[in-house]
Design an enzyme around this catalytic site. Sequence first.
Site, PDB file in Angstrom:
ATOM      1  CG  ASN A   1      60.002 -16.701 -25.734  1.00  0.00           C
ATOM      2  OD1 ASN A   1      60.722 -16.070 -26.505  1.00  0.00           O
ATOM      3  ND2 ASN A   1      60.088 -16.599 -24.422  1.00  0.00           N
TER       4      ASN A   1
ATOM      5  CB  SER B   1      56.303 -20.340 -22.821  1.00  0.00           C
ATOM      6  OG  SER B   1      57.351 -20.137 -23.697  1.00  0.00           O
ATOM      7  N   GLY B   2      56.896 -16.993 -22.911  1.00  0.00           N
ATOM      8  CA  GLY B   2      56.778 -15.802 -23.759  1.00  0.00           C
ATOM      9  C   GLY B   2      56.140 -14.618 -23.050  1.00  0.00           C
TER      10      GLY B   2
ATOM     11  CB  SER C   1      60.944 -20.670 -25.185  1.00  0.00           C
ATOM     12  OG  SER C   1      60.221 -21.234 -24.133  1.00  0.00           O
ATOM     13  CB  SER C   2      63.741 -20.315 -20.111  1.00  0.00           C
ATOM     14  OG  SER C   2      63.698 -18.924 -20.258  1.00  0.00           O
TER      15      SER C   2
ATOM     16  CB  THR D   1      63.792 -15.074 -19.528  1.00  0.00           C
ATOM     17  OG1 THR D   1      63.244 -16.365 -19.283  1.00  0.00           O
ATOM     18  CG2 THR D   1      65.285 -15.160 -19.579  1.00  0.00           C
TER      19      THR D   1
ATOM     20  CD  GLU E   1      54.238 -25.162 -19.918  1.00  0.00           C
ATOM     21  OE1 GLU E   1      55.184 -24.443 -20.220  1.00  0.00           O
ATOM     22  OE2 GLU E   1      54.188 -26.381 -20.171  1.00  0.00           O
TER      23      GLU E   1
ATOM     24  N   GLY F   1      54.776 -20.698 -15.497  1.00  0.00           N
ATOM     25  CA  GLY F   1      53.505 -20.676 -14.766  1.00  0.00           C
ATOM     26  C   GLY F   1      52.684 -21.898 -15.169  1.00  0.00           C
TER      27      GLY F   1
HETATM   28  N1  ADP Z   1      59.543  -5.796 -20.739  1.00  0.00           N
HETATM   29  C1  ADP Z   1      59.652  -6.129 -22.015  1.00  0.00           C
HETATM   30  N2  ADP Z   1      59.803  -5.157 -22.927  1.00  0.00           N
HETATM   31  C2  ADP Z   1      59.914  -5.481 -24.229  1.00  0.00           C
HETATM   32  N3  ADP Z   1      59.859  -6.720 -24.717  1.00  0.00           N
HETATM   33  C3  ADP Z   1      59.714  -7.743 -23.855  1.00  0.00           C
HETATM   34  C4  ADP Z   1      59.609  -7.489 -22.457  1.00  0.00           C
HETATM   35  N4  ADP Z   1      59.466  -8.660 -21.850  1.00  0.00           N
HETATM   36  C5  ADP Z   1      59.485  -9.608 -22.824  1.00  0.00           C
HETATM   37  N5  ADP Z   1      59.642  -9.069 -24.030  1.00  0.00           N
HETATM   38  C6  ADP Z   1      59.699  -9.768 -25.343  1.00  0.00           C
HETATM   39  O1  ADP Z   1      59.106 -11.023 -25.217  1.00  0.00           O
HETATM   40  C7  ADP Z   1      60.009 -12.055 -25.531  1.00  0.00           C
HETATM   41  C8  ADP Z   1      59.796 -13.224 -24.589  1.00  0.00           C
HETATM   42  O2  ADP Z   1      60.196 -12.867 -23.299  1.00  0.00           O
HETATM   43  P1  ADP Z   1      60.832 -13.928 -22.284  1.00  0.00           P
HETATM   44  O3  ADP Z   1      61.251 -13.169 -21.091  1.00  0.00           O
HETATM   45  O4  ADP Z   1      61.866 -14.734 -22.951  1.00  0.00           O
HETATM   46  O5  ADP Z   1      59.597 -14.812 -21.939  1.00  0.00           O
HETATM   47  P2  ADP Z   1      59.518 -16.036 -20.920  1.00  0.00           P
HETATM   48  O6  ADP Z   1      60.837 -16.102 -20.235  1.00  0.00           O
HETATM   49  O7  ADP Z   1      58.429 -15.662 -20.028  1.00  0.00           O
HETATM   50  O8  ADP Z   1      59.228 -17.186 -21.748  1.00  0.00           O
HETATM   51  C9  ADP Z   1      61.372 -11.451 -25.377  1.00  0.00           C
HETATM   52  O9  ADP Z   1      62.294 -12.070 -26.225  1.00  0.00           O
HETATM   53  C10 ADP Z   1      61.132 -10.017 -25.764  1.00  0.00           C
HETATM   54  O10 ADP Z   1      61.165  -9.889 -27.161  1.00  0.00           O
HETATM   55 MG    MG Z   2      62.103 -17.595 -20.191  1.00  0.00          MG
END
Ligand code: ADP
Ligand code: MG
Length: 1068
Positions: A196, A146-147, A199-200, A151, A431, A429
């Site tokens: 996050n 997560s984070g 977070s999804s 997404t 956890e 992934g």
């Molecule tokens: N490629 C990227 N460039 C800049 N910031 C990013 C990038 N990927 C993720 N982030 C930052 O990290 C945070 C968490 O990403 P997210 O995709 O929501 O994580 P996940 O879906 O894996 O939990 C986002 O809100 C953003 O602020």
């Molecule tokens: Mg996500």
Amino acid sequence: MGHQDRLWPQQNCKGRRCLDCLGFSSPGAIGSNGIRLTTMESALTARDRVGVQDFVLLENFTSEAAFIENLRKRFKENLIYTYIGSVLVSVNPYKDLEIYSKQHMERYRGVSFYEVSPHLYAIADNSYRALRTERKDQCILISGESGAGKTEATKKILQYYAVTCPVSDQVETVKDRLLQSNPVLEAFGNAKTLRNDNSSRFGKYMDVQFDYKGAPVGGHILNYLLEKSRVVHQNHGERNFHIFYQLLEGGEEELLRRLGLEKNPQQYHYLIKGQCAKVSSINDKNDWKVVRKALSVINFSDNDVEDLLSIVASVLHLGNVQFAADEQGNAQVTTENQIKYLARLLGAEASVLREALINKKIIAKGEELVSPLNLEQAAYARDALAKAVYGRTFSWLVNKINRSLAYKEAEYPSWRSSTTVLGLLDIYGFEVFQHNSFEQFCINYCNEKLQQLFIELTLKSEQEEYESEGIAWESIHYFNNKIICDLVEEKFKGIISILDEECLRPGDATDMTFLEKLEDTVKNHPHFLTHKLADQKTRKSMGREEFRLLHYAGEVTYSVTGFLDKNNDLLFRNLKEAMCNSENPIINQCFDRTELTDKKRPETVATQFKNSLSKLMEILMSKEPSYIRCIKPNDAKQSGRFDEVLIRHQVKYLGLMENLRVRRAGFAYRRKYEVFLQRYKSLCPETWPTWDGRPHDGVAVLVKHLGYKPEEYKMGRTKIFIRFPKTLFATEDALEIRKQSLATKMQAAWRGFYKRKKFRQMKHSAITIQSWWRGTLGRRKAAKKRRAVETIRRFIKGFIYRNHPRCSENEYFLDYIRYSFLMNLKRNLPKNVLDKSWPIPPPSLVEASQLLRALCMQNMVWSYCKRISPEWKQQLEQKVVASEIFKDKKDNYPQSVPRLFINTRLGNEEINTKVLQGLGNEAIKYAVPVVKYDRKGYKARARQLLLTPNAVVIVEEAKMKQRIDYANLMGISVSSLSDSLFVLHVRCEDNKQKGDVVLQSDHVIETLTKIAMSADRVNNVNINQGSIKFTTGQGKEGIIDFTSGSELLIAKAKNGHLAVVAPRLNSR
Ligand SMILES: Nc1ncnc2c1ncn2[C@@H]1O[C@H](COP(=O)(O)OP(=O)(O)O)[C@@H](O)[C@H]1O
Ligand SMILES: [Mg+2]
């Protein structure tokens, strides 16, 4: 080679981020937009600074430390992407890198994978191209903690397609919907967690459908394992799903009133469990607007929205329902208001709802039994209802979105309706927490399955490549995790089967009995451990309620507490009934009546998940996969911080080392012969500068020259396979050295070529200018000639017609003549009054010429007159008078003309003072010596003649002999001959007068003119031929006879007359 003396086309250097500055200094392809591209090989020489861009090139590929060091180097240089073969490893930068612009998208579009630096877009483009060219369905699997950025990666890939894919008729709407479904799903499925802020809380698989033209035309979403427990409970520092806060923050007054809500999240128990309803990084009000807009894009009517929000509101009201125990300890609802709102929002009956919340209904032996709930049970039932309502609504939402994304096949003719699909999987992934429960178990199981898929597909494709290249298959040593998958999912013996069994079994099944059952059934499994089964040492690290799975990525210890409940996901029957009767259309669709009548127990959560996973595997198996592994660099969401412990943990649980091992089992590097030869041909004299034979043979010659050992490489049908990175590095280093000398040579050649080219250019330019100038001169000359001919022709014509009236033939000529006459005249005007010259005018200008001549004369006279002095004027007046009197009348007049008249011929000093005194005031205007002839004897006597203003005075020495007042001067007589005698006729009546006077002056014309003018007797001068009569004092008459002779003779003749012989003058 520095920046200055670069041989290759130079691009704008943007400082640290410029790939050249990072050491990628070797030549690369030029992208369509002019941006320098680097090939993977080019980057090899920069490996010390920025690491390798493909982990397969790590020399020590089994070393986790080397792996992490490579990640660290790159992360420090903002290079967040690295490959493991075709797997992309991405490290969340936690800051905006400028690598997602449209320009970047263009750079990756249609470019071969290894020609550009690693990027998400390369993966996206590669999949898309395979989809188009091979028409094979694709999927991109994105995993990570997560984070870690899953997404974000999904969104960026979708954006990439939205920008770069061709457009088809109805694509715009589909594109919009694909993009806009995201904010809606995120509002309902995402929440702020400790890891996050967005977070999804569900797994997502999204299909994008492309038509035959490659335009996106539809989509479909599958959702997995929404974290429903979040609806009723949040850990400290976390929030419920975004939509609740968005609604309260952004919803209009009127809407909130209808929903019975207050604007303050603190009022709702379900929203404050984590004690952080307000988060600075989240703008709920803005997000609300985005969601509202997105809802309309994806086809939600106002009614749909109202129904949906009613459910959201009802969950909040449900959270505020409170109970109190009566005397029997049975729960009673104490918050009637909430029940009222609930009833209204869900379209249910208040009493039914109330009763359903505090009673439990079961059917035993066909009979309905209702039993009251205690406080704890009632709260449980209430929360179960909230979770069920929210969870099912979420699924409904996904379905609704799917309907709006659905590809409308009927709208297309069948030949166009064949579509290909690209799937995007965004799922958690591995956890591994301090405390792992049912949810982690499910997720980690999912990851085991995905690893299975990865192994199968990677090995399969490796094997296929070896086969197609004709290289003998070498067995790869890798860990096959099928054994773990089986441990979880096998029928009867698997963990899920045992769990389900415990859930269904009548009697007192508990989490602990489940654990015991597990221990019984799978105790000998090498990947399973419990406190009881473990050895002495391991036992210390485990609780009695825990079991441990040795996952492929590492071990995870799960606590069984809550497993049964969560797997059952129980909702009491009467609550279900109440929901089935709901008039809210969404709730009505979510709760199906058949659930009530169906005798079979509903599938447990684990089984549902297992089935959906197996379906997902099927879906993914049918596609060609690409992988993106996301890593979170630190827990603080900070940019630039590389927390090694955290990363090592993720590298381990993402199975990256295992990925690398599988990928590297055979060969580290493989390339098409053409590509390889093209790059390294300069290293061998036989292949440089060109190789004429087959690329295959060229490479064979080349590697032999380079001294590759047989175990270091294999020659396939179309590719060379190199086993170790060090072989490739050595080749790359040799190329680097070679380039230096080549560059020098090429520079020299280039300079020579350049100078020659420049010289030729200049020469060419000079010739061009010369010929142009010659042409211009020639043209000018010809034009001049033409004009001359024309002029001459007009002249001749004009001359011929010169006497005709003005017409087109002669007008030019006439004008010219006129003009040239006037110009000539201007140059040759007479210089003075006496100059009588005047150009001869052409016939048409005769009159004008005369006028001009007169004017000119007038002008000259006028200006001449203006210049005359008074003395000269007087002189001229006298001369004019003389002319009037004497011209053509007296012979000696002409001689007098050129002689100036003198003011006086005797100065005052020559006149006797007595005379002067005698004259008194009378001034002498003129004095001249004269000869006087006696009246009788004509004796000549010298006298002076004076003119005063009033009289003529004859003076002899001191005596004034005779004074003749002008009034008495009757006239003057003179002969026409050349003599100088004259007679002044005096009035006779005057006694004092002695009669007329006969005088002779050497300046006779002058003297007479002056007398005539002074006495105003100009008209009284008589010029006589022959003789003059005059009177003497006593009334007697004298006569003077004039004749011409040879010389002057004045004497008394015999007849008593005075005879004057005047000499003949030539002029007469
Ligand atoms: N490629 C990227 N460039 C800049 N910031 C990013 C990038 N990927 C993720 N982030 C930052 O990290 C945070 C968490 O990403 P997210 O995709 O929501 O994580 P996940 O879906 O894996 O939990 C986002 O809100 C953003 O602020
Ligand atoms: Mg996500």
